[in-house]
Design an enzyme around this catalytic site. Structure first.
Site, PDB file in Angstrom:
ATOM      1  N   GLN A  74     180.039  42.563  61.437  1.00 43.86           N
ATOM      2  CA  GLN A  74     180.994  43.610  61.066  1.00 43.86           C
ATOM      3  C   GLN A  74     180.994  44.714  62.108  1.00 43.86           C
ATOM      4  O   GLN A  74     180.193  45.638  62.040  1.00 43.86           O
ATOM      5  CB  GLN A  74     180.658  44.175  59.681  1.00 43.86           C
ATOM      6  CG  GLN A  74     181.750  45.087  59.182  1.00 43.86           C
ATOM      7  CD  GLN A  74     181.576  45.445  57.725  1.00 43.86           C
ATOM      8  OE1 GLN A  74     180.703  44.954  57.034  1.00 43.86           O
ATOM      9  NE2 GLN A  74     182.426  46.332  57.258  1.00 43.86           N
ATOM     10  N   PHE A  75     181.930  44.612  63.055  1.00 50.45           N
ATOM     11  CA  PHE A  75     181.998  45.597  64.138  1.00 50.45           C
ATOM     12  C   PHE A  75     182.339  46.983  63.617  1.00 50.45           C
ATOM     13  O   PHE A  75     182.010  47.985  64.243  1.00 50.45           O
ATOM     14  CB  PHE A  75     182.996  45.157  65.222  1.00 50.45           C
ATOM     15  CG  PHE A  75     184.436  45.357  64.859  1.00 50.45           C
ATOM     16  CD1 PHE A  75     185.102  46.515  65.236  1.00 50.45           C
ATOM     17  CD2 PHE A  75     185.134  44.392  64.148  1.00 50.45           C
ATOM     18  CE1 PHE A  75     186.440  46.706  64.910  1.00 50.45           C
ATOM     19  CE2 PHE A  75     186.454  44.564  63.819  1.00 50.45           C
ATOM     20  CZ  PHE A  75     187.118  45.727  64.195  1.00 50.45           C
ATOM     21  N   THR A  76     182.948  47.077  62.440  1.00 54.99           N
ATOM     22  CA  THR A  76     183.361  48.379  61.915  1.00 54.99           C
ATOM     23  C   THR A  76     182.179  49.278  61.556  1.00 54.99           C
ATOM     24  O   THR A  76     182.367  50.469  61.303  1.00 54.99           O
ATOM     25  CB  THR A  76     184.280  48.222  60.687  1.00 54.99           C
ATOM     26  OG1 THR A  76     183.573  47.534  59.652  1.00 54.99           O
ATOM     27  CG2 THR A  76     185.546  47.466  61.045  1.00 54.99           C
TER      28      THR A  76
END
Length: 145
Positions: A74-76
């Site tokens: 999850q890059f967020t």
């Protein structure tokens, strides 16, 4: 590297309506974000820490209980929301950097003895979970080195 670790009674991740990874018993859901200066050493250290954290029932760790783990990239987790209303993703490492490190994190967990399910890197995923407790822990390589 940044981890959001949730103690779950169950969790699943779907891609295009198909379950690609799930835990159907008490375990952990770990969301993994990677930043530019992360290394395999950082991934290994955080995998060992997550596996041994005493956050399961009766102050046990996932390793004590052989609890399953669902890992979702999850890059967020590296969103910067300090300016304006649109998050900046500059602190998130690009796919060619982050994908191998997420895979290394998973490999390290497996080498420690964990049963690990995963999402699909870069896919639009739907994650469902039942948070047990609720217990949610944030681990960040910047603060755990």
């Amino acid at each position: 590297m940044r981890l959001v670790i949730q103690r779950v009674s169950r969790a699943a991740v779907e891609v295009d309506g198909v379950v690609v990874g799930a835990v159907d018993e008490p375990g952990l859901l770990i969301l993994v974000g990677v930043t530019h200066d992360d290394t395999e050493e950082v991934a290994a250290k955080l995998a060992a820490k997550a596996w041994s954290l005493r956050i399961m029932a009766d102050e046990k760790s996932a390793s004590d209980l052989a609890a399953p783990i669902l890992v979702v990239s999850q890059f967020t987790l590296y969103a910067d929301t300090r300016k304006g209303r649109r998050p900046s993703w500059n602190a998130a490492a690009p796919g060619p950097v982050s994908e191998p490190l997420v895979e290394h994190f998973v490999r390290c967990l497996r080498e420690l003895g964990a049963r690990v399910e995963t999402g699909r890197f870069g896919a639009q995923m739907e994650v469902s979970l039942t948070n047990d407790g609720p217990v949610t822990i944030l681990l960040d390589s910047d603060t755990s080195r």
